[in-house]
Design an enzyme around this catalytic site. Sequence first.
Site, mmCIF file in Angstrom:
data_model
loop_
_atom_site.group_PDB
_atom_site.id
_atom_site.type_symbol
_atom_site.label_atom_id
_atom_site.label_comp_id
_atom_site.label_asym_id
_atom_site.label_seq_id
_atom_site.Cartn_x
_atom_site.Cartn_y
_atom_site.Cartn_z
ATOM 1 N N THR A 49 0.846 -1.180 0.000
ATOM 2 C CA THR A 49 0.000 0.000 0.000
ATOM 3 C C THR A 49 0.889 1.241 0.000
ATOM 4 O O THR A 49 1.885 1.231 0.711
ATOM 5 C CB THR A 49 -0.883 0.001 1.265
ATOM 6 N N ARG B 283 5.352 7.011 0.426
ATOM 7 C CA ARG B 283 4.666 6.692 1.690
ATOM 8 C C ARG B 283 5.650 6.789 2.841
ATOM 9 O O ARG B 283 6.855 6.604 2.677
ATOM 10 C CB ARG B 283 4.099 5.278 1.567
#
Lengths: 1216, 339
Positions: free
Chosen positions: A32, A115
């Site tokens: 993710t 991220r």
Amino acid sequence: MNAGSWLTIDGNEATATVAHRVSEVCAIYPITPASAMGEFADAWSAEGRKNLWGTVPHIVAMQSEGGAAAAVHGALQAGSLATSFTASQGLLLMIPSMYKVAGELSPMVLHVAARSLACQALSIFGDHSDVMAVRQTGFAMLCAGSVQEAMDFAAIAHTATLAGRVPMVHFFDGFRTSHEVAKIRAVEDSVLRALVSDEQVHAHRARALSPEHPVLRGSSQNPDVYFQGREAVNPYYIAFPGIVQATMDRFAALTGRAYRLFEYHGAVDAERVMVIMGSGAEAVHETVDFLNAQGARVGLLRVRLYRPFDATALLAALPETVRALAVLDRTKEPGADGEPLYKDVVTALAQSHMGGDPKFGRLPRIIGGRYGLSSKEFTPGMIKAVFDELGREQPKNGFTIGIHDDVTHTSLEWDAGWRTDAHTGAVQALFYGLGSDGTVSANKNSIKIIGEATELYAQGYFVYDSKKAGAVTVSHLRFGPRPIRSTYLIGDDEAQFVACHQPVFLQRYDMLDKAATGAVFLLNSPEPPERVWDSLPRRMQQQMIDKRIRFYTIDAYQVAQDAQMGKRINTIMQTCFFAISDVLPRAQAIAAIKAAVEKTYGRKGGRILEFNFRAIDATLASLHAVPLPETATSGFERPPVVAPDAPDFVTRFTAALLAGEGDRVPVSLMPVDGTFPLGTAAYEKRNLALEIPVWEPELCTQCGKCPLVCPHSAIRSKLVPASLMENAPENFKYRQALGRDYPQDHVMMYQVAPEDCTGCGLCVDICPIRDKSNASRKALNMAPIEPLRAQEQANWAFFLTLPEYDRSAVKRTTLKGSMLLEPLFEFSSACVGCGETPYIKLASQLFGDRMLVANATGCSSIYGGNLPTTPWTVNAAGRGPAWNNSLFEDNAEFGLGLRIAVDKQTEYARELLCDLRERLGEDLVAELRAAARPDQQGDEQAIAEQRAGVALLRQVLQDIDDPRARALETVADALVRRSVWIIGGDGWAYDIGYGGLDHVLASGRNVNILVLDTEVYSNTGGQMSKATPRGAVAKFAAGGKPTSKKDLALLAMGYDNVYVAQVAYGARDTQTLRAFLDAEAHDGPSLIIAYSPCIAHGVDLSFNHRQQDLAVASGHWPLLRYEPARAAAGKNPLRLDSAEPSIRYREFVETETRFNMLWRSHPDAAETFLTESQQEVRERYHRYRQLADLPPEPPVDPAARPAEPPIPPTAEEDGS
Amino acid sequence: MIDLSTDYLGLRLANPLVPSASPLSRDLDTARRLEDAGAAALVMYSLFEETIAASEEAAARFFHEQAIGFGEADSFRPVPVADEYLSELDDYLEQVATLKRSLSIPVIASLNGISADGWVHYGRQLQEAGADALELNVYYVAADPFESGAEVESRYVELLYQLKAAVAIPITMKLSSQFSSVGHFVRSLEAAGAQGVSLFNRFYQPDIDLETREVTPTLTLSSPYEALLRVHWVAALYGKVDLSLAVTGGIHTAEDALKALMAGADVTHLCSVLLKKGPETLGRIRTDMLRWLEEHEYASVQQLKGCVSRQHAIDPTAYDRANYVKVMDRHRSPDGVWR
């Protein structure tokens, strides 16, 4: 020129669609927020979509990002166009290969949804911490700030890398850009065709390794030449910025969209300029325009190509009028005197100033600051605060913006209410939905509809919950006539439309804080229009009156039910939105919704399409405008988030997070090292259950199965003296303890926690007892929570006050007994009916008070450790599992480290006991040393004695004035047997962590490894792992996984000292219990592979137990225990605990959509896989059967001579 | 040469032996073997409306609704495009088309449904796929004590009426034996446009598992004894109605089939015997039937049809209540049982 057709897609898809067209090989691994790029590429190849050169790119799913990077490296070396997609820790795992790829000047693009990194905590959200960790690898770095740029820069990067041979990281902000849905222009094939040079592709191929023209690459070099070799690449890096700019210029000529390496926007005579890269630049752009329109002279310098850093281009882009620069970094480099971009800018300006021809007469003041870590909001108010700061006499350097730092006072104050005029004439809409109610997908459709049907620009951003069961989603949608640069959420008083898709949210969120004056509030409520007003909390009523809200209500569940739509309300609520919001004419909107439904379900949607249409048509008649009264009339307010008696930390910190006010938590409230108290899930009452179990004491045989199977520890048993029932609430149920194991003056009770139960019904399902006169009535039955809630709340509160039964008197080997042990894992946020959590809870019951847990990243680390709360908890003595999640890839080794440290401490404590023998007394020392021997069994009696011994030791030590006594005090607890658990899913154990797992199994150390095998990557959305069975459909295996599941148990049995068990509690609970006890008792590595049904299987998890049963009965999941201790006792170590497959494999796979969907998509393959699997389970059973039936090997007689002396190897054979 | 041909639902069939709805038609090879053995037409396995609905639901869940609203897993959907999968209905339509392509005998599609919507929706598609006729199996259990027999009957009639409006191919209704006035009801169906009735459906019987005390549906293969109930009612209907009559349930031998024809059936359906003994059994039954007709000097099946119907029986009262009394009179208790 071809500006491209309009698309309404998110950043991941925009990127992937380019990457897939210009690649031949994609090596992928899920992480993710980048997973979707690999998934798109995989799915497109699976359906035969071709690249620019007319061939279908080959997609290979790897075991880790390290593997993906190495595979790409190999593919590049063999002359292919190769790419990958990643983020965060995945990018870090790629670093070693990235150096190699860059060192060899191999053209490639790595697409990164940037991220945060796991530091004090993991975070899946966006910032630049990961990409900043690869700026030294030699990869060029190109940063996209919007969905449009993500698509455009993907094209520019793939083109430039081929031209300049410098590999590139193309990155954009995770979630903010990767998951934002926006209306953009496509990069058409013709544009890509014109950009990418076949000549350069051929040149890349010509450099490939080939036995036709062999070379040596990847040599090792010595002090004589390595250095020179590093410098040899310089010309490529010097040329590269020019190549990228030239590519951008060609792109502009082809599409009309012009980009600069450093792009200035703002007043030509600006004095104050902000330097920034990524999506934040969009918000700055918007703010600069607004400020300048008001007469300010400010500007934005957007950084696009970050590496190679072209200082000349940077300087050239800045207006000469600049007096002060604020450089914003979306990363944190603890201990540095500035973040990377800041230092690069300072260096560029300083160097210019030191050179012969400085750009500025006076060096501008340059300050650096941090913003937006982990997707923290970055709003116009904050941006204005930074510009204001730049105007001060002594602006703050090293500032932060967006948080309240009351510790080191780095933060700037900002006006949260400050707005630009960007949304004048635009619509801003907010939708509160449940994760599973389809709100997000309907909103994505709405954006597409508006994007395609109108001239309007559109933006959608979706905020998800940290929970899996009952997750809340908030959709932020904007539509407007001008391009939308607002890369931040819709703020207070801004939304013209607020929709509440679930009435329960009225009790949880102040949704109307966000509503603008005159906004529409749409509420899905079962209350009729004339009564709905009374269901609102008083504050909300007052807000509605104050803000002159236009109030609409619909009973969407009733409409859905009438249309045979079950609980699907998404299209109904979507229709309401269009009907009230006037974004589109009604008829057009309804036609578009229907078209979207048709597209979603496809021509195969069958009657679901018709039901949807029926629901859409019925919606308008059921939608009611509700007139507002003059005054608020409600007699209630939204209840407090946590109970008033919650501990201080929970009240001050956890409650704020639960209320969605975590942004307001100041730095001083944050633990400095990521340490949090346990037991906080108990304060979060989620009230998800519509029905709860009701116990019938007279029927119950007190078998203990219901507490065993409860995924949320929401039904418990206790055994207490009957005398304690005097103060029990009136309806509290209990009954004399049955059986001879427990005192007759004790009573047994099974009590549900009504507000923590999720209503999954598994406890009722497992209950084996039926009323003799009414077969439909069991000893547990589900009943509507109302009117039971209040009564059961009181009963649960009373239950909690009752003492736990003495652990050392419990018969742990029985289910009934073990379930009397207090679970130290409760009320997790796992999915309703989760197949994993019962195993974890069982371990916490049996060993929790002396447990250390190393938890691999995955579902179990999320429901186990995602703030705001944790299900891990403590007992009355304050003892409980100490838990940490290191990473995904290193969990086994991390757990081994815990074990080694504990063992070392035990050893040291034993040594100190010896040293202090005379002062402590021989008896105490001997007793403690004996009790702490590693081979001691960990039964509860022994543990209690060890604890008593340590308590006594501590008393005695108090009076001993000796540094060794002080040292012993620090390690004395290690004299009590510790239970080290290494927990993770199959993605970890079979794939990314397998190397480490294997090493830990081989280490011989006493660790307990629990593999929660869902046979798929559950947490990241269902990607195939090596635990995925043949023929199962998963992401990366859309055509069914063609190979068999790895037999991890058999591999582990290869080590003779590893205890191995394969269990499925829903098929045979006592075998599971036995395995946990034996594994823990085994003085060596233990591996429990636990079958865990998961929503990714495509089964209703209320059938969880049936699925486990079928898995075992079909031979898919043989139950076994391999016990080295038995071998030592002269017995066969392997016991096969399940019988020969008693049903056909088909009967198992037909019940699970992950398998049976393949009959619908690839029927021939499905049949082939089934035949192969049937053969395989039979063979595996017989292999195990044979192994289990083998007579044990007689012990080796040391006196016996080997039959033949080994032949020494010849020189040729000795490869060392 | 004896003429075995018969008219059924307006179709001219080579003989009265027609395999009924069973798994045999799922497989093309088996269907071919049935044709080779002499089957005059083929009723396909039943397309269950519930199965279609369940498969659509499952597909919707798996392809479109696997979101739990969690940031890391916003969907569990493995493929972005769900248009390519074959639905349960696709399978069936495909099989209709395949059988039509491969066989030269008529193919009768069998639809087992519950809702008016479903009938019309699927019936139309079955016609388009090439089915020569539709057999409707209304699997309705009238368990509601507040619903009258008349209401139940009108439900059937209404369903048929709606379907007739949607399709042009012949429709036959497969009925349950549990109607109070079979004859009257069949006439109502005929009036609503049914071209045939098939007597009678064999329901799954719910059984009770003694250990788990759960109810489990069971279906055992038929026995020849069951044919007698059918024969009885065909005999009663013959000559009173103009639509086609089929006997289904318990036809295992040529003798069983001959009795049904004598009672007035236009065709006899075979299932259990074929499942038990293989498709080729049909050929043997046909041969046996021919032999019997030859031995008894019948020139055609047409000649035989209805010869022992209630209309033409030597003693028609034998089909009535008198028959019951006679049978009971003849019944003797086993020795030793006191009565």
